[in-house]
Design a protein around this motif. Structure first.
Motif, short mmCIF file in Angstrom:
data_model
loop_
_atom_site.label_atom_id
_atom_site.label_comp_id
_atom_site.label_asym_id
_atom_site.label_seq_id
_atom_site.Cartn_x
_atom_site.Cartn_y
_atom_site.Cartn_z
N VAL A 62 -22.79 27.87 12.33
CA VAL A 62 -23.45 28.71 13.04
C VAL A 62 -23.00 29.20 15.12
CG1 VAL A 62 -25.60 28.75 13.92
CG2 VAL A 62 -25.70 27.89 12.29
N PRO A 63 -22.28 30.97 15.37
CA PRO A 63 -21.79 30.67 16.26
C PRO A 63 -22.98 30.80 17.77
CG PRO A 63 -22.25 33.04 15.17
CD PRO A 63 -23.31 31.82 13.68
N VAL A 64 -21.83 30.22 18.53
CA VAL A 64 -23.00 30.98 20.13
C VAL A 64 -22.73 32.17 20.35
CG1 VAL A 64 -23.31 30.24 21.98
CG2 VAL A 64 -22.73 28.27 20.32
N GLU A 65 -24.13 32.69 20.63
CA GLU A 65 -24.02 33.90 21.37
C GLU A 65 -22.85 34.14 22.17
OE1 GLU A 65 -27.60 35.84 21.65
OE2 GLU A 65 -28.48 36.19 19.85
N ALA A 66 -22.10 34.87 22.69
CA ALA A 66 -21.04 35.65 23.18
C ALA A 66 -21.20 35.59 24.86
CB ALA A 66 -20.22 36.46 23.40
N GLN A 67 -22.32 35.87 25.42
CA GLN A 67 -23.69 36.01 26.76
C GLN A 67 -23.90 34.81 26.75
OE1 GLN A 67 -23.13 38.81 28.13
NE2 GLN A 67 -23.23 36.43 29.80
N VAL A 68 -24.03 34.20 25.66
CA VAL A 68 -24.79 31.96 26.28
C VAL A 68 -23.16 31.20 26.47
CG1 VAL A 68 -25.59 30.73 25.03
CG2 VAL A 68 -26.37 32.39 24.34
N ILE A 69 -22.46 31.94 25.64
CA ILE A 69 -20.95 31.33 25.70
C ILE A 69 -20.32 31.33 26.89
CG2 ILE A 69 -18.18 30.91 25.47
CD1 ILE A 69 -19.30 31.46 22.55
N ALA A 70 -20.33 32.67 27.72
CA ALA A 70 -19.46 33.29 29.10
C ALA A 70 -20.94 33.18 30.08
CB ALA A 70 -19.87 34.69 29.06
N ASP A 71 -21.75 32.36 30.03
CA ASP A 71 -22.93 32.32 30.67
C ASP A 71 -22.50 30.77 30.90
OD1 ASP A 71 -24.30 34.42 30.85
OD2 ASP A 71 -26.28 33.22 29.86
N GLN A 72 -22.43 29.62 30.09
CA GLN A 72 -21.84 28.11 30.67
C GLN A 72 -20.84 28.40 30.72
OE1 GLN A 72 -22.46 25.72 26.63
NE2 GLN A 72 -22.13 27.75 25.29
N LEU A 73 -19.55 29.21 30.61
CA LEU A 73 -18.29 29.16 31.20
C LEU A 73 -18.80 29.25 32.80
CD1 LEU A 73 -15.82 30.20 29.10
CD2 LEU A 73 -16.11 28.22 29.30
N GLU A 74 -19.27 30.48 33.52
CA GLU A 74 -20.11 30.74 34.77
C GLU A 74 -19.49 29.14 35.48
OE1 GLU A 74 -22.61 34.11 36.85
OE2 GLU A 74 -23.07 33.54 35.25
N ALA A 75 -21.56 28.63 34.82
CA ALA A 75 -21.84 28.16 35.66
C ALA A 75 -20.69 26.72 35.33
CB ALA A 75 -22.70 27.24 34.64
N VAL A 76 -19.76 26.59 34.80
CA VAL A 76 -18.62 25.63 34.82
C VAL A 76 -17.74 26.36 35.77
CG1 VAL A 76 -16.89 24.74 33.67
CG2 VAL A 76 -19.01 24.53 32.53
N GLN A 77 -16.83 27.53 35.94
CA GLN A 77 -16.03 27.40 36.80
C GLN A 77 -16.86 27.87 38.32
OE1 GLN A 77 -14.81 30.45 33.61
NE2 GLN A 77 -13.00 30.42 34.50
#
Length: 274
Positions: A62-77
């Protein structure tokens, strides 16, 4: 100036990878490896993978939506801006995910980008899997500073049929030429003989790393943990070759002390080296 508190903080390592529910591989294995090797691990999830006991333990993907991935990386970075310079890339799962991750990586400077080039997930439709493989080679491989292909992935990335150690050496050379990255091409249990053999090549140094095989069947999490161990060691300042040597020893002990289950595979234990 670094404060006394900052001086004792561990190196920070990010894994961008999939979740694997049994805990043997994926982000779960990465985080456990980071902890064992003394770095502070964080993760951004790209997909959810679970084995299906009712279907011969094949993958459910099951893929994670691209925007959700982008949100995670924005928070981390944003959270670790200035202190996060080392990342491990694991299972991506789709071209959209690869595009999202590549864009995030290009948004900052990295000292180490370790690519574990997961090319196929059995839960994916074949055409989609091929598109993902091609996107990974086009968008992530050029960004990598260290690449850790297994036997199948090394064949795919190099175009060489790997039947022995000499073939593995040549594959490592070809992958380095294509990427510019240091390469640890893994023969593991796939090659004949009593030794589990991997080949390191960084454009200058070629070294064969070997250890006695522990059984003849691959263990879940070995590849993930090897790449994660390399990532941890690089984050702490090790050279690529020393990181590969340490990771090889770490994984060998983890395989020796593997965890059995009701599934038809064992899992590496990251605490095996204790």
């Amino acid at each position: 100036m670094t404060s006394p508190e900052n001086a004792s903080r561990p190196a920070i390592t990010l894994t961008i990878a999939g979740s694997e529910a049994t805990g043997g591989a994926g982000a779960q294995a990465d985080l456990k490896t980071f902890q064992e090797l003394g770095v502070y691990g964080i993760t951004a999830l790209t997909c959810i993978v679970s084995f299906d006991p009712k279907d011969n333990w094949n993958h459910r993907f099951v893929p994670v939506e691209a925007q959700v991935i982008a949100d995670q990386l924005e928070a981390v970075q944003t959270c670790y801006q200035g202190s996060l310079d080392t990342v491990k890339l694991g299972m991506m799962g789709s071209p959209a995910t690869i595009d999202t991750v590549a864009a995030a990586l290009k948004g900052q400077e990295w000292r180490n980008i370790v690519l574990d080039p997961v090319l196929i997930c059995k839960g994916q439709e074949p055409g989609h899997a091929l598109d993902t493989d091609q996107a990974l080679k086009a968008s992530l491989l050029p960004l990598a500073t260290f690449v850790t292909p297994n036997h199948f992935e090394a064949e795919s990335l190099s175009g060489i049929e790997i039947k022995d150690v000499e073939d593995l050496k040549e594959a490592a050379r070809v992958i380095h030429e294509a990427s510019g990255a240091a390469v640890l091409a893994k023969g593991g249990v796939r090659l004949a003989g009593s030794e589990a053999v991997d080949v390191f090549f960084d454009g200058t140094t070629l070294e064969v790393l070997s250890a006695p095989k522990v059984g003849e069947v691959a263990v879940s999490g070995a590849g993930c943990s090897l790449a994660a161990a390399i990532t941890a060691e690089l984050a702490k300042g090790a050279t690529p070759l020393d990181a590969a040597r340490t990771a090889k020893a770490f994984v060998t002990e983890g395989i020796k002390n593997r965890v059995s289950s009701s599934a038809p595979f064992d899992a590496l234990w990251q605490g095996g080296a204790r």
